[in-house]
Scaffold this active site. Sequence first.
Site, mmCIF file in Angstrom:
data_model
loop_
_atom_site.group_PDB
_atom_site.id
_atom_site.type_symbol
_atom_site.label_atom_id
_atom_site.label_comp_id
_atom_site.label_asym_id
_atom_site.label_seq_id
_atom_site.Cartn_x
_atom_site.Cartn_y
_atom_site.Cartn_z
ATOM 1 N N TYR A 159 1.630 -46.067 -31.100
ATOM 2 C CA TYR A 159 1.067 -46.937 -32.149
ATOM 3 C C TYR A 159 -0.101 -47.790 -31.626
ATOM 4 C CZ TYR A 159 0.482 -50.616 -35.598
ATOM 5 O OH TYR A 159 -0.082 -51.511 -36.485
ATOM 6 N N LYS A 163 -4.117 -47.445 -32.644
ATOM 7 C CA LYS A 163 -4.871 -48.535 -33.267
ATOM 8 C C LYS A 163 -6.102 -48.875 -32.412
ATOM 9 C CE LYS A 163 -3.905 -50.444 -36.624
ATOM 10 N NZ LYS A 163 -4.174 -50.075 -38.037
HETATM 11 N N1 NAI Z 1 2.870 -55.144 -40.397
HETATM 12 C C1 NAI Z 1 2.292 -55.812 -39.418
HETATM 13 O O1 NAI Z 1 2.856 -56.748 -38.833
HETATM 14 C C2 NAI Z 1 0.887 -55.448 -39.010
HETATM 15 C C3 NAI Z 1 0.187 -54.397 -39.569
HETATM 16 N N2 NAI Z 1 -1.092 -54.119 -39.158
HETATM 17 C C4 NAI Z 1 -1.878 -53.031 -39.766
HETATM 18 O O2 NAI Z 1 -2.007 -53.313 -41.145
HETATM 19 C C5 NAI Z 1 -2.084 -52.107 -41.881
HETATM 20 C C6 NAI Z 1 -1.088 -52.142 -43.004
HETATM 21 O O3 NAI Z 1 0.200 -52.245 -42.441
HETATM 22 P P1 NAI Z 1 1.487 -52.556 -43.323
HETATM 23 O O4 NAI Z 1 1.069 -52.986 -44.676
HETATM 24 O O5 NAI Z 1 2.383 -53.400 -42.531
HETATM 25 O O6 NAI Z 1 2.129 -51.100 -43.377
HETATM 26 P P2 NAI Z 1 2.711 -50.307 -44.608
HETATM 27 O O7 NAI Z 1 3.393 -49.116 -44.059
HETATM 28 O O8 NAI Z 1 3.466 -51.180 -45.527
HETATM 29 O O9 NAI Z 1 1.383 -49.849 -45.361
HETATM 30 C C7 NAI Z 1 0.606 -48.783 -44.955
HETATM 31 C C8 NAI Z 1 0.181 -48.009 -46.188
HETATM 32 O O10 NAI Z 1 -0.599 -46.889 -45.747
HETATM 33 C C9 NAI Z 1 -0.181 -45.765 -46.470
HETATM 34 N N3 NAI Z 1 -0.402 -44.553 -45.697
HETATM 35 C C10 NAI Z 1 0.253 -44.179 -44.584
HETATM 36 N N4 NAI Z 1 -0.182 -42.988 -44.190
HETATM 37 C C11 NAI Z 1 -1.130 -42.605 -45.085
HETATM 38 C C12 NAI Z 1 -1.949 -41.471 -45.218
HETATM 39 N N5 NAI Z 1 -1.851 -40.450 -44.369
HETATM 40 N N6 NAI Z 1 -2.822 -41.426 -46.227
HETATM 41 C C13 NAI Z 1 -2.906 -42.438 -47.107
HETATM 42 N N7 NAI Z 1 -2.147 -43.533 -47.047
HETATM 43 C C14 NAI Z 1 -1.277 -43.610 -46.041
HETATM 44 C C15 NAI Z 1 1.310 -45.949 -46.717
HETATM 45 O O11 NAI Z 1 1.755 -45.158 -47.800
HETATM 46 C C16 NAI Z 1 1.391 -47.442 -46.963
HETATM 47 O O12 NAI Z 1 1.276 -47.733 -48.335
HETATM 48 C C17 NAI Z 1 -1.856 -50.969 -40.884
HETATM 49 O O13 NAI Z 1 -3.095 -50.398 -40.566
HETATM 50 C C18 NAI Z 1 -1.236 -51.666 -39.692
HETATM 51 O O14 NAI Z 1 -1.560 -50.993 -38.504
HETATM 52 C C19 NAI Z 1 -1.705 -54.873 -38.224
HETATM 53 C C20 NAI Z 1 -1.063 -55.920 -37.638
HETATM 54 C C21 NAI Z 1 0.286 -56.283 -37.970
HETATM 55 C C1 LIG Z 2 16.378 -58.001 -30.912
HETATM 56 C C2 LIG Z 2 15.195 -57.133 -30.949
HETATM 57 C C3 LIG Z 2 14.573 -57.062 -29.605
HETATM 58 C C4 LIG Z 2 14.217 -57.647 -31.986
HETATM 59 C C5 LIG Z 2 13.351 -56.557 -32.469
HETATM 60 C C6 LIG Z 2 12.235 -57.100 -33.290
HETATM 61 C C7 LIG Z 2 11.117 -56.074 -33.411
HETATM 62 C C8 LIG Z 2 11.557 -54.992 -34.346
HETATM 63 C C9 LIG Z 2 9.822 -56.740 -33.835
HETATM 64 C C10 LIG Z 2 9.423 -57.827 -32.819
HETATM 65 C C11 LIG Z 2 7.910 -57.905 -32.836
HETATM 66 C C12 LIG Z 2 7.490 -56.968 -33.933
HETATM 67 C C13 LIG Z 2 6.067 -56.382 -33.877
HETATM 68 C C14 LIG Z 2 5.017 -57.462 -33.808
HETATM 69 O O1 LIG Z 2 5.167 -58.412 -34.844
HETATM 70 C C15 LIG Z 2 3.620 -56.919 -33.800
HETATM 71 C C16 LIG Z 2 3.347 -55.769 -34.682
HETATM 72 C C17 LIG Z 2 2.062 -55.506 -35.039
HETATM 73 C C18 LIG Z 2 1.703 -54.358 -35.744
HETATM 74 O O2 LIG Z 2 0.525 -54.028 -35.855
HETATM 75 C C19 LIG Z 2 2.745 -53.484 -36.311
HETATM 76 C C20 LIG Z 2 4.114 -54.080 -36.300
HETATM 77 C C21 LIG Z 2 4.441 -54.803 -35.005
HETATM 78 C C22 LIG Z 2 4.397 -53.756 -33.873
HETATM 79 C C23 LIG Z 2 5.821 -55.489 -35.111
HETATM 80 C C24 LIG Z 2 6.942 -54.432 -35.241
HETATM 81 C C25 LIG Z 2 8.342 -55.029 -35.162
HETATM 82 C C26 LIG Z 2 8.560 -55.871 -33.899
HETATM 83 C C27 LIG Z 2 8.445 -54.991 -32.671
#
Ligand code: NAI
Ligand SMILES: CC(C)CCC[C@@H](C)[C@H]1CC[C@H]2[C@@H]3[C@H](O)CC4=CC(=O)CC[C@]4(C)[C@H]3CC[C@]12C
Length: 369
Positions: A159, A163
Site C-alpha cells: 500500500y 501510494k
Molecule cells: N482512509 C484513510 O485514513 C486515508 C486514505 N487516504 C487515501 O484517500 C483515498 C480515499 O480513501 P478512502 O476513502 O479511505 O477509501 P475507500 O475505500 O472508502 O474509497 C476508495 C474508493 O475508490 C473506489 N475504487 C477502488 N478501486 C477502484 C477502481 N479500480 N476504479 C474505480 N474506483 C475504485 C472504491 O470503490 C471506493 O469508493 C485513497 O486514495 C487513500 O489512499 C489517504 C490517507 C488516509
Molecule cells: C491493536 C492494533 C495494533 C490496532 C490496529 C489499528 C490499525 C488497523 C490502524 C492503526 C493506524 C491505521 C492506519 C493509519 O491511520 C494510516 C493510514 C493511512 C492510509 O492512507 C490508509 C489507512 C491507514 C494505513 C490506516 C489503516 C488502519 C491502521 C493501520
Amino acid sequence: MADSAQAQKLVYLVTGGCGFLGEHVVRMLLQREPRLGELRVFDRHLGPWLEELKTGPVRVTAIQGDVTEAHEVAAAVAGAHVVIHTAGLVDVFGRASPETIHEVNVQGTRNVIEACVQTGTRFLVYTSSMEVVGPNTKGHPFYRGNEDTLYEAVHRHPYPCSKALAERLVLEANGREVHGGLPLVTCALRPTGIYGEGHQIMRDFYRQGLRLGGWLFRAIPASVEHGRVYVGNVAWMHVLAARELERRAALMGGQVYFCYDGSPYKSYEDFNMEFLGPCGLQLVGARPLLPYWLLVFLAALNALLQWLLRPLVLYAPLLNPYTLAVANTTFTVSTDKAQRHFGYEPLFSWEDSRTRTILWVQAAGSSAQ
Ligand SMILES: NC(=O)C1=CN([C@@H]2O[C@H](COP(=O)(O)OP(=O)(O)OC[C@H]3O[C@@H](n4cnc5c(N)ncnc54)[C@H](O)[C@@H]3O)[C@@H](O)[C@H]2O)C=CC1
Ligand SMILES: CC(C)CCC[C@@H](C)[C@H]1CC[C@H]2[C@@H]3[C@H](O)CC4=CC(=O)CC[C@]4(C)[C@H]3CC[C@]12C
C-alpha cells in the site's frame, strides 16, 4: 478558468467519489464550489445516495467505471476542467494481492494522468497519504514533522509503496503539455489517518466493544502519537486546492501538502476513545494489557495464518506486522504549507468534528450501515 470567464461554470470529476473520503469531497463541492456546473462521480461501485444529489441545481453524473481501464477513465475525463483523484485500493490487511494494489493505485493514477494529457484537462489534485512518508520499516518516529522534514521513507508494504509511486507520477506530470498546448498543473495532498462519518474501522471497533460488553483493551502505549484528520477538513482541503490550482499554478504545481487540521495528537486508541467513550465504551488499562513482544508474535502469527489459509479462505485480521508498526510508531504532522500556499484553514473545529463523528458512530454502530 481564465479571469475574463469568472462566471464560467466548471466540470469537476471525482474518482473514487463513492468512497469514505470521496463522498465527502462530492458533497463539499456541491456545497462550497460556486463555479461548479457539472459534477462527475466516477467509481467502481456507485452509492445509492447519489440519486438524491441529482435533483439539485448542479448536474451530477454518476459514472460506473474502473480506473485500471484507460478507455473508461479517458471517457470520464474528457471535457472536465478539474480532476480530483481519490480512487484507490486502501488495503493494509492483505485482502487484495500486491499486484492488484499496484494496478489500481499506480496504473490507475497513470491512466488518470494520461487521460488529462490526451483530453486537455489541466488541473489534477491527487489524494496521496502520509504513508508515502512513513512510518518507515525501521519504526523511526516522525514528530510534528512538515513537508520539509528529513525522514528515511523506506517501505516494503504494497500500500505505501503504491501510494509513493503514484504520488511521484502525479508530481512528475506537473508541467506536461496537455491537448491544446497548455501545461498540466498537479498537486498531491497527504492526509494523516482520516476519521469521521463513514469511517468503517471506527464502526468496527465500536461493534467489537459492544460485543465485549462495552470494553476495549489497550494494546498500544498511550505515549505513541498517531496523526488523525477529520474527513470534512480533508474534503475541504481538496476543494480549496482544486479551486486555487489555476491562479497559483506556479506556486502549487508539483507540490505536496500534508493534510491535517489540529485534531489532538494522541495514540490511535486514545483518539478513538474520543468518540467511542461518549458512545459508552471504556478502554481498559493505563498500559498495554499484553507485552509488546506478544503482540509482535501474534501479528506474525496472523501473517503466517493468512499465507497458509490463502488457498482456502481469506484471513485478514486487523493485527498484522504492518498495522502494528503503524499504530505503534509516533507519526504526527505540524505544518502551515497549505495555509500559506492556498489559504487552507480547517472548516470544522475539533469540537464539530468530534460531535459529528460521535453521532455517526452511534447511528452506524447499531444499524447495518
Ligand atoms: N482512509 C484513510 O485514513 C486515508 C486514505 N487516504 C487515501 O484517500 C483515498 C480515499 O480513501 P478512502 O476513502 O479511505 O477509501 P475507500 O475505500 O472508502 O474509497 C476508495 C474508493 O475508490 C473506489 N475504487 C477502488 N478501486 C477502484 C477502481 N479500480 N476504479 C474505480 N474506483 C475504485 C472504491 O470503490 C471506493 O469508493 C485513497 O486514495 C487513500 O489512499 C489517504 C490517507 C488516509
Ligand atoms: C491493536 C492494533 C495494533 C490496532 C490496529 C489499528 C490499525 C488497523 C490502524 C492503526 C493506524 C491505521 C492506519 C493509519 O491511520 C494510516 C493510514 C493511512 C492510509 O492512507 C490508509 C489507512 C491507514 C494505513 C490506516 C489503516 C488502519 C491502521 C493501520
